[in-house]
Design a protein around this motif. Structure first.
Motif, PDB file in Angstrom:
ATOM      1  N   GLU A  18       0.294  24.946  29.630  1.00 36.21           N
ATOM      2  CA  GLU A  18      -0.519  24.223  30.607  1.00 36.21           C
ATOM      3  C   GLU A  18       0.308  23.138  31.299  1.00 36.21           C
ATOM      4  OE1 GLU A  18      -4.377  21.277  31.020  1.00 36.21           O
ATOM      5  OE2 GLU A  18      -3.907  22.104  29.051  1.00 36.21           O
ATOM      6  N   LEU A  19       1.106  22.397  30.518  1.00 39.45           N
ATOM      7  CA  LEU A  19       1.936  21.342  31.104  1.00 39.45           C
ATOM      8  C   LEU A  19       2.972  21.943  32.047  1.00 39.45           C
ATOM      9  CD1 LEU A  19       2.874  18.444  31.408  1.00 39.45           C
ATOM     10  CD2 LEU A  19       4.215  18.728  29.291  1.00 39.45           C
ATOM     11  N   ILE A  20       3.610  23.017  31.635  1.00 38.48           N
ATOM     12  CA  ILE A  20       4.606  23.664  32.489  1.00 38.48           C
ATOM     13  C   ILE A  20       3.965  24.128  33.791  1.00 38.48           C
ATOM     14  CG2 ILE A  20       6.138  25.666  32.721  1.00 38.48           C
ATOM     15  CD1 ILE A  20       6.722  25.352  29.712  1.00 38.48           C
ATOM     16  N   SER A  21       2.788  24.707  33.683  1.00 37.77           N
ATOM     17  CA  SER A  21       2.083  25.183  34.868  1.00 37.77           C
ATOM     18  C   SER A  21       1.776  24.021  35.814  1.00 37.77           C
ATOM     19  CB  SER A  21       0.792  25.892  34.453  1.00 37.77           C
ATOM     20  OG  SER A  21       0.062  26.271  35.582  1.00 37.77           O
ATOM     21  N   ARG A  22       1.298  22.919  35.266  1.00 33.80           N
ATOM     22  CA  ARG A  22       0.986  21.753  36.099  1.00 33.80           C
ATOM     23  C   ARG A  22       2.248  21.167  36.727  1.00 33.80           C
ATOM     24  NH1 ARG A  22      -3.066  18.046  32.710  1.00 33.80           N
ATOM     25  NH2 ARG A  22      -2.949  16.824  34.632  1.00 33.80           N
ATOM     26  N   LEU A  23       3.337  21.138  35.970  1.00 32.19           N
ATOM     27  CA  LEU A  23       4.603  20.637  36.512  1.00 32.19           C
ATOM     28  C   LEU A  23       5.131  21.548  37.624  1.00 32.19           C
ATOM     29  CD1 LEU A  23       6.340  19.515  33.201  1.00 32.19           C
ATOM     30  CD2 LEU A  23       5.532  18.012  35.044  1.00 32.19           C
ATOM     31  N   GLN A  24       4.995  22.854  37.446  1.00 27.08           N
ATOM     32  CA  GLN A  24       5.436  23.794  38.469  1.00 27.08           C
ATOM     33  C   GLN A  24       4.634  23.609  39.762  1.00 27.08           C
ATOM     34  OE1 GLN A  24       4.958  27.364  36.124  1.00 27.08           O
ATOM     35  NE2 GLN A  24       7.187  27.616  35.924  1.00 27.08           N
ATOM     36  N   ARG A  29       4.546  21.499  45.220  1.00 30.25           N
ATOM     37  CA  ARG A  29       3.860  20.623  46.171  1.00 30.25           C
ATOM     38  C   ARG A  29       4.832  19.636  46.814  1.00 30.25           C
ATOM     39  NH1 ARG A  29       0.255  16.006  46.285  1.00 30.25           N
ATOM     40  NH2 ARG A  29       0.843  15.361  44.203  1.00 30.25           N
ATOM     41  N   HIS A  30       5.838  19.211  46.065  1.00 31.58           N
ATOM     42  CA  HIS A  30       6.823  18.254  46.551  1.00 31.58           C
ATOM     43  C   HIS A  30       8.111  18.933  47.024  1.00 31.58           C
ATOM     44  CE1 HIS A  30       4.624  14.635  45.416  1.00 31.58           C
ATOM     45  NE2 HIS A  30       4.229  15.309  44.351  1.00 31.58           N
ATOM     46  N   ASN A  31       8.074  20.262  47.112  1.00 31.52           N
ATOM     47  CA  ASN A  31       9.232  21.054  47.554  1.00 31.52           C
ATOM     48  C   ASN A  31      10.479  20.739  46.723  1.00 31.52           C
ATOM     49  OD1 ASN A  31      10.402  23.010  49.178  1.00 31.52           O
ATOM     50  ND2 ASN A  31      11.124  21.516  50.672  1.00 31.52           N
ATOM     51  N   ARG A  32      10.306  20.751  45.413  1.00 27.94           N
ATOM     52  CA  ARG A  32      11.393  20.471  44.481  1.00 27.94           C
ATOM     53  C   ARG A  32      11.426  21.550  43.415  1.00 27.94           C
ATOM     54  NH1 ARG A  32      10.404  14.184  43.033  1.00 27.94           N
ATOM     55  NH2 ARG A  32      12.452  14.373  42.153  1.00 27.94           N
ATOM     56  N   SER A  33      12.558  21.653  42.754  1.00 33.75           N
ATOM     57  CA  SER A  33      12.630  22.574  41.625  1.00 33.75           C
ATOM     58  C   SER A  33      11.954  21.913  40.420  1.00 33.75           C
ATOM     59  CB  SER A  33      14.087  22.904  41.284  1.00 33.75           C
ATOM     60  OG  SER A  33      14.734  21.757  40.744  1.00 33.75           O
ATOM     61  N   LEU A  34      11.553  22.732  39.481  1.00 36.72           N
ATOM     62  CA  LEU A  34      10.954  22.205  38.258  1.00 36.72           C
ATOM     63  C   LEU A  34      11.943  21.296  37.543  1.00 36.72           C
ATOM     64  CD1 LEU A  34       8.688  22.099  36.152  1.00 36.72           C
ATOM     65  CD2 LEU A  34       9.628  24.205  35.168  1.00 36.72           C
ATOM     66  N   ASN A  35      13.196  21.726  37.462  1.00 33.13           N
ATOM     67  CA  ASN A  35      14.221  20.926  36.798  1.00 33.13           C
ATOM     68  C   ASN A  35      14.370  19.559  37.475  1.00 33.13           C
ATOM     69  OD1 ASN A  35      16.614  21.025  34.787  1.00 33.13           O
ATOM     70  ND2 ASN A  35      17.480  20.212  36.684  1.00 33.13           N
ATOM     71  N   ASN A  36      14.420  19.550  38.813  1.00 33.78           N
ATOM     72  CA  ASN A  36      14.581  18.310  39.556  1.00 33.78           C
ATOM     73  C   ASN A  36      13.395  17.377  39.335  1.00 33.78           C
ATOM     74  OD1 ASN A  36      13.882  16.887  42.416  1.00 33.78           O
ATOM     75  ND2 ASN A  36      16.076  16.802  41.940  1.00 33.78           N
ATOM     76  N   LEU A  37      12.196  17.916  39.343  1.00 34.99           N
ATOM     77  CA  LEU A  37      11.002  17.109  39.123  1.00 34.99           C
ATOM     78  C   LEU A  37      11.019  16.478  37.736  1.00 34.99           C
ATOM     79  CD1 LEU A  37       8.119  16.266  40.180  1.00 34.99           C
ATOM     80  CD2 LEU A  37       7.302  18.166  38.790  1.00 34.99           C
TER      81      LEU A  37
END
Length: 82
Positions: A18-24, A29-37
């Motif tokens: 769930e957390l990964i999904s929300r982070l993705q 939404r911010h046009n960033r990679s998951l790693n960068n966020l």
């Protein structure tokens, strides 16, 4: 211009789906990679802690009897003159 990239070390964490999904979703939404966020969020978390110099200045400001009061009227006049 010579820019040096910081050394990056690959690591892994166990996070809920769930957390990964929300982070993705947030990353997209911010046009960033998951790693960068995730890296940015973690960096902001550790950067919010003041260093020793700042902590000492904060303590001095809280406890000092020698603090000056700024006359904002004079300060605004000074700024207007610039």
């Amino acid at each position: 211009m010579n820019t040096v990239s910081p050394v990056r070390k690959q690591t892994s964490f166990r996070l809920s789906e769930e957390l990964i999904s929300r982070l993705q979703i947030e990353a997209k939404r911010h046009n960033r990679s998951l790693n960068n966020l995730v890296e940015s969020v973690l960096m902001a978390f550790v950067a919010d802690r003041p260093n020793k110099t700042t902590l000492a200045a904060m303590k001095e400001a809280e406890t000092s009897d020698n603090l000056e009061t700024i006359d904002l009227g004079n300060f605004r006049s000074f700024i207007d003159c610039l």
